[in-house]
Scaffold this motif. Sequence first.
Motif, PDB file in Angstrom:
ATOM      1  N   ILE A   9       0.611  -1.069   0.333  1.00 34.09           N
ATOM      2  CA  ILE A   9      -0.148   0.280  -0.024  1.00 34.09           C
ATOM      3  C   ILE A   9       1.288   1.049   0.364  1.00 34.09           C
ATOM      4  N   TYR A  10       0.879   1.963  -0.921  1.00 28.90           N
ATOM      5  CA  TYR A  10       1.520   2.926  -1.122  1.00 28.90           C
ATOM      6  C   TYR A  10       1.063   4.123  -0.592  1.00 28.90           C
ATOM      7  N   VAL A  11       2.311   5.121  -0.294  1.00 25.74           N
ATOM      8  CA  VAL A  11       1.018   6.776   0.178  1.00 25.74           C
ATOM      9  C   VAL A  11       0.293   6.871  -0.453  1.00 25.74           C
ATOM     10  N   THR A  12       0.487   6.964  -2.747  1.00 24.98           N
ATOM     11  CA  THR A  12      -0.334   7.851  -3.208  1.00 24.98           C
ATOM     12  C   THR A  12      -0.658   6.118  -4.373  1.00 24.98           C
ATOM     13  N   GLY A  64       6.688  20.434 -11.893  1.00 33.44           N
ATOM     14  CA  GLY A  64       6.434  22.409 -11.463  1.00 33.44           C
ATOM     15  C   GLY A  64       7.868  22.530 -11.425  1.00 33.44           C
ATOM     16  N   THR A  65       8.557  21.866 -10.853  1.00 31.49           N
ATOM     17  CA  THR A  65       9.777  22.404 -10.819  1.00 31.49           C
ATOM     18  C   THR A  65      10.677  23.982 -11.708  1.00 31.49           C
ATOM     19  N   LEU A  66      10.583  22.734 -12.950  1.00 34.54           N
ATOM     20  CA  LEU A  66      10.888  24.042 -14.059  1.00 34.54           C
ATOM     21  C   LEU A  66      10.313  25.010 -14.217  1.00 34.54           C
ATOM     22  N   PHE A  86      10.839  23.395   5.610  1.00 35.82           N
ATOM     23  CA  PHE A  86       9.879  22.094   5.466  1.00 35.82           C
ATOM     24  C   PHE A  86       8.952  22.374   4.320  1.00 35.82           C
ATOM     25  N   THR A  87      10.374  22.039   2.958  1.00 36.11           N
ATOM     26  CA  THR A  87       9.386  21.382   1.414  1.00 36.11           C
ATOM     27  C   THR A  87      10.133  20.371   0.965  1.00 36.11           C
ATOM     28  N   PHE A  88      10.091  20.313  -0.159  1.00 37.17           N
ATOM     29  CA  PHE A  88      10.161  18.692  -1.197  1.00 37.17           C
ATOM     30  C   PHE A  88      11.604  19.678  -1.751  1.00 37.17           C
ATOM     31  N   THR A 180       1.784  31.482  -8.658  1.00 40.52           N
ATOM     32  CA  THR A 180       1.650  30.258  -7.898  1.00 40.52           C
ATOM     33  C   THR A 180       2.003  29.209  -9.097  1.00 40.52           C
ATOM     34  N   MET A 181       2.960  27.994  -8.372  1.00 37.59           N
ATOM     35  CA  MET A 181       3.029  26.970  -9.186  1.00 37.59           C
ATOM     36  C   MET A 181       1.880  26.055  -8.485  1.00 37.59           C
ATOM     37  N   PHE A 182       1.701  25.443  -9.468  1.00 34.70           N
ATOM     38  CA  PHE A 182       1.670  23.791  -9.052  1.00 34.70           C
ATOM     39  C   PHE A 182       1.820  22.568  -9.996  1.00 34.70           C
ATOM     40  N   SER A 183       2.074  21.767  -9.268  1.00 40.99           N
ATOM     41  CA  SER A 183       2.648  20.315  -9.801  1.00 40.99           C
ATOM     42  C   SER A 183       1.566  19.297 -10.738  1.00 40.99           C
ATOM     43  N   PHE A 184       1.853  18.987 -11.589  1.00 39.21           N
ATOM     44  CA  PHE A 184       0.745  18.485 -12.055  1.00 39.21           C
ATOM     45  C   PHE A 184       1.438  16.548 -12.314  1.00 39.21           C
ATOM     46  N   HIS A 185       2.590  16.427 -11.526  1.00 39.25           N
ATOM     47  CA  HIS A 185       3.332  15.397 -11.326  1.00 39.25           C
ATOM     48  C   HIS A 185       2.404  14.033 -10.831  1.00 39.25           C
ATOM     49  N   ALA A 186       2.613  12.110 -11.284  1.00 37.36           N
ATOM     50  CA  ALA A 186       1.856  11.753 -11.336  1.00 37.36           C
ATOM     51  C   ALA A 186       1.224  10.960  -9.561  1.00 37.36           C
ATOM     52  N   THR A 187       1.950  11.767  -9.058  1.00 33.33           N
ATOM     53  CA  THR A 187       1.197  11.388  -7.798  1.00 33.33           C
ATOM     54  C   THR A 187       0.591  12.757  -7.154  1.00 33.33           C
ATOM     55  N   LYS A 188       0.520  13.687  -8.128  1.00 32.31           N
ATOM     56  CA  LYS A 188      -0.110  14.503  -7.704  1.00 32.31           C
ATOM     57  C   LYS A 188      -2.052  14.056  -8.302  1.00 32.31           C
ATOM     58  N   LEU A 189      -3.080  15.161  -7.104  1.00 29.48           N
ATOM     59  CA  LEU A 189      -4.631  14.138  -7.826  1.00 29.48           C
ATOM     60  C   LEU A 189      -4.673  14.937  -9.092  1.00 29.48           C
ATOM     61  N   ALA A 314       4.000   4.418   4.055  1.00 32.11           N
ATOM     62  CA  ALA A 314       3.306   6.099   4.355  1.00 32.11           C
ATOM     63  C   ALA A 314       5.032   6.765   4.372  1.00 32.11           C
ATOM     64  N   ARG A 315       5.265   8.198   3.867  1.00 33.57           N
ATOM     65  CA  ARG A 315       6.245   8.996   3.536  1.00 33.57           C
ATOM     66  C   ARG A 315       6.220   9.585   4.381  1.00 33.57           C
ATOM     67  N   LYS A 316       8.313   9.461   5.172  1.00 34.27           N
ATOM     68  CA  LYS A 316       7.999  10.831   6.326  1.00 34.27           C
ATOM     69  C   LYS A 316       8.579  12.729   4.881  1.00 34.27           C
ATOM     70  N   TYR A 317       7.350  12.419   4.340  1.00 38.72           N
ATOM     71  CA  TYR A 317       7.053  14.286   3.313  1.00 38.72           C
ATOM     72  C   TYR A 317       6.982  15.107   4.601  1.00 38.72           C
ATOM     73  N   PHE A 318       8.400  15.807   5.236  1.00 40.91           N
ATOM     74  CA  PHE A 318       9.541  16.131   4.044  1.00 40.91           C
ATOM     75  C   PHE A 318      10.435  15.610   4.923  1.00 40.91           C
TER      76      PHE A 318
HETATM   77  N1  T4K Z   1       6.939  21.648  -4.725  1.00 44.18           N
HETATM   78  C1  T4K Z   1       7.087  20.712  -3.608  1.00 44.18           C
HETATM   79  C2  T4K Z   1       6.442  20.975  -2.815  1.00 44.18           C
HETATM   80  C3  T4K Z   1       6.547  19.612  -3.645  1.00 44.18           C
HETATM   81  O1  T4K Z   1       6.356  18.122  -3.230  1.00 44.18           O
HETATM   82  C4  T4K Z   1       7.842  18.688  -5.693  1.00 44.18           C
HETATM   83  C5  T4K Z   1       7.215  17.802  -6.084  1.00 44.18           C
HETATM   84  C6  T4K Z   1       7.542  20.344  -6.121  1.00 44.18           C
HETATM   85  C7  T4K Z   1       7.912  21.312  -5.472  1.00 44.18           C
HETATM   86  C8  T4K Z   1       7.994  19.572  -7.719  1.00 44.18           C
HETATM   87  O2  T4K Z   1       6.607  19.268  -8.369  1.00 44.18           O
HETATM   88  P1  T4K Z   1       7.277  18.450 -10.019  1.00 44.18           P
HETATM   89  O3  T4K Z   1       8.969  18.753 -10.777  1.00 44.18           O
HETATM   90  O4  T4K Z   1       6.896  16.942  -8.863  1.00 44.18           O
HETATM   91  O5  T4K Z   1       6.152  17.963 -10.604  1.00 44.18           O
HETATM   92  C9  T4K Z   1       7.191  12.527  -5.217  1.00 44.18           C
HETATM   93  C10 T4K Z   1       6.750  13.020  -6.619  1.00 44.18           C
HETATM   94  O6  T4K Z   1       7.960  12.556  -7.535  1.00 44.18           O
HETATM   95  C11 T4K Z   1       7.149  14.852  -5.872  1.00 44.18           C
HETATM   96  O7  T4K Z   1       6.558  15.382  -6.836  1.00 44.18           O
HETATM   97  C12 T4K Z   1       6.198  15.421  -5.270  1.00 44.18           C
HETATM   98  N2  T4K Z   1       6.603  16.745  -5.281  1.00 44.18           N
HETATM   99  C13 T4K Z   1       6.939  14.465  -3.867  1.00 44.18           C
HETATM  100  C14 T4K Z   1       5.962  14.953  -2.557  1.00 44.18           C
HETATM  101  O8  T4K Z   1       6.941  13.252  -3.778  1.00 44.18           O
HETATM  102  P2  T4K Z   1       8.680  10.937  -4.552  1.00 44.18           P
HETATM  103  O9  T4K Z   1      10.710  11.240  -4.514  1.00 44.18           O
HETATM  104  O10 T4K Z   1       7.627  10.955  -3.635  1.00 44.18           O
HETATM  105  O11 T4K Z   1       8.033   9.721  -5.594  1.00 44.18           O
HETATM  106  P3  T4K Z   1       8.024   8.439  -5.190  1.00 44.18           P
HETATM  107  O12 T4K Z   1       8.441   7.899  -7.031  1.00 44.18           O
HETATM  108  O13 T4K Z   1       8.881   7.698  -4.695  1.00 44.18           O
HETATM  109  O14 T4K Z   1       6.416   7.949  -5.262  1.00 44.18           O
HETATM  110  C15 T4K Z   1       5.371   8.199  -4.024  1.00 44.18           C
HETATM  111  C16 T4K Z   1       4.446   7.276  -4.065  1.00 44.18           C
HETATM  112  O15 T4K Z   1       3.549   6.825  -5.523  1.00 44.18           O
HETATM  113  C17 T4K Z   1       5.546   5.840  -4.720  1.00 44.18           C
HETATM  114  O16 T4K Z   1       6.288   4.914  -3.948  1.00 44.18           O
HETATM  115  C18 T4K Z   1       4.123   4.684  -5.349  1.00 44.18           C
HETATM  116  C19 T4K Z   1       3.818   5.847  -6.457  1.00 44.18           C
HETATM  117  N3  T4K Z   1       3.418   6.060  -7.545  1.00 44.18           N
HETATM  118  C20 T4K Z   1       4.807   7.069  -7.882  1.00 44.18           C
HETATM  119  C21 T4K Z   1       4.570   6.528  -9.267  1.00 44.18           C
HETATM  120  C22 T4K Z   1       5.144   7.934  -9.968  1.00 44.18           C
HETATM  121  C23 T4K Z   1       2.811   5.263  -8.197  1.00 44.18           C
HETATM  122  O17 T4K Z   1       1.744   4.687  -7.742  1.00 44.18           O
HETATM  123  N4  T4K Z   1       2.858   6.046  -9.802  1.00 44.18           N
HETATM  124  C24 T4K Z   1       3.623   6.367 -10.474  1.00 44.18           C
HETATM  125  O18 T4K Z   1       3.757   6.853 -11.376  1.00 44.18           O
HETATM  126  O19 T4K Z   1       8.233  12.340  -4.897  1.00 44.18           O
END
Ligand code: T4K
Length: 383
Positions: A9-12, A64-66, A86-88, A180-189, A314-318
Motif C-alpha cells: 500500500i503506497y502513499v498514493t 513543476g520544478t522547471l 519544510f518542503t520538497f 503560484t506554481m502547481f505540480s501535475f506530477h503523477a502523484t498529484k491528484l 507511508a512517507r516521511k514528507y518532508f
Molecule cells: N514543490 C513541492 C512542495 C513538491 O512537493 C514538489 C514535488 C515539487 C515542488 C516539484 O514538482 P514536480 O517537479 O515533481 O512536478 C514525489 C513526486 O515525484 C514529487 O512530484 C512530489 N513533490 C513529492 C512530494 O512526491 P517521491 O520521490 O516521493 O516519489 P515516488 O516515486 O517515491 O512516489 C511516491 C509513491 O507514489 C510511490 O511509492 C508509489 C506511488 N507512485 C509513484 C509514481 C511516480 C505510483 O503509484 N505511480 C507512479 O507513477 O516524490
Amino acid sequence: MAKVFEHPIYVTRPLLPDITDVTARIKTVWDSKQLTNFGAQHNELSDKLKVYLEVDHLSMFNNGTLALLLGLKALALTGEVITTPFTFPATVQALDWNNLTPVFCDIDPVTFNIDADKIEALITEKTSAILGVHVFGNPCDVEKIQAIADKHGLKVIYDGAHAFGSKINGIPISSFGDMTMFSFHATKLFNTIEGGALVYQDPALVKKLDLLRNFGIANSEEVVLSGLNAKLNEVQAGVGLEVLKVMDEERTKRHAVKKVYEQHLAAIEGIRVLTTLEDRASSYQYFVIEIDEAKFGKSRDDVHRELQKHNVFARKYFYPLCSDFDWYSDLPSARPENLPNGQKAVQQVLAMPYYGALSTDSVAAICGIIQELHVTQKSLSQL
Ligand code: T4K
C-alpha cells in the motif's frame, strides 16, 4: 494481530482515467502528427485550467520544478529570498539554480507553513522576495505575507505544488501573491504524468515565460534570451484533459477516505491529524499525521517502520529538512537552533496512504497497526 497487506500500500496511486478515453485522446494526437510544441491538446488544457483555477494568466511546463525555476527567473529576482525549510527539495533547488540565496524562516507548528510572524526579522537590503509553500495543500497566511511584502516592496511567490483546488473563503489559492506554481506530477491528484503550471497576475509575464520555456526563440529569425526546453507535450496535455474529467469524483472519494482515517485516529493519544482551517478548502492531496513520541509512546520513525513491516509505505514528507542540506551549512539562517519547529516537524510528520481507491477496510487496518503499536507500548510502560 494487525494484518500484513498482501500487496504493498503506497502513499498514493495516480488518478488514472479510463484507458479507453486516454487511448482515444492519444489517437487524436497521433492523427494530428503534432506531438509537442504547443498543439491543440496543450491549448485546450491551458484554456480549461484557466477556467478551473479562475485565472487570466497561466503557462504550462513539463514539470513543476522547471515551472518554479523559470517563474523565479521571469520575475528577475536578486539576492535573498525568504522561504521555508519544510518542503520538497525542488523549492529550494529552484532558488539555487537562479543564484538566489534562500533565507530559511521557521514554520508554524500547526500548519507546517512558513511562520508569517517570523518573516520580517529576516528581511535585509538584499531580500527580493518571499517564497511560501502551501504545504500539503493547506494555504499559507497569505494576508499577513502580502502585508509584509507590500511594506517592504517584495515579490510573493507560492509553491502550490500540493494546492491545486485549495481555496480561502471560496477564493482560489492562485489569486494570492504575484505567482503560484502547481505540480501535475503523477502523484498529484490532478496530473499530466509529469507537468506543472504557473499562474500569475502580471500579463507582461506571458510572453517572457513563453520564451523561457522554449529556448528564448521569438520567431524563426530571432532568439532573444537564454531559455530552456520546458514544454508540456501533447500526450501529457491529453492525459491531463482526461484526468480533469474524473478529478471531482476522486475528490469526493478522498473526502470519504479522510473521514474514515479521522474516525479511527481521533482517539489515539499522541496522534494529531493535520486539518484544514475552517475558512479553507482542501486540495485533498495528502493525509498527514503528526506523532508526539512522548504521548504516543513510539516515534514517527517507529510508526513508519512498523507500517512497512505490514507492507504499508507511508512517507516521511518532508525529510530531511532542506536547511540541513550540506550546501547550506554556511548559511546562518540554516542553523538548527533558528528553526526549532521545522526540526520538530521533520521528526514527527508522516504522510499516510491516501487516494480514492483506498478501501475503508484498508484504512481501518492501517489505523489498526498504529493503534496496536500504541497499546503495546502503553502496556509495556505500565509493567
Ligand atoms: N514543490 C513541492 C512542495 C513538491 O512537493 C514538489 C514535488 C515539487 C515542488 C516539484 O514538482 P514536480 O517537479 O515533481 O512536478 C514525489 C513526486 O515525484 C514529487 O512530484 C512530489 N513533490 C513529492 C512530494 O512526491 P517521491 O520521490 O516521493 O516519489 P515516488 O516515486 O517515491 O512516489 C511516491 C509513491 O507514489 C510511490 O511509492 C508509489 C506511488 N507512485 C509513484 C509514481 C511516480 C505510483 O503509484 N505511480 C507512479 O507513477 O516524490
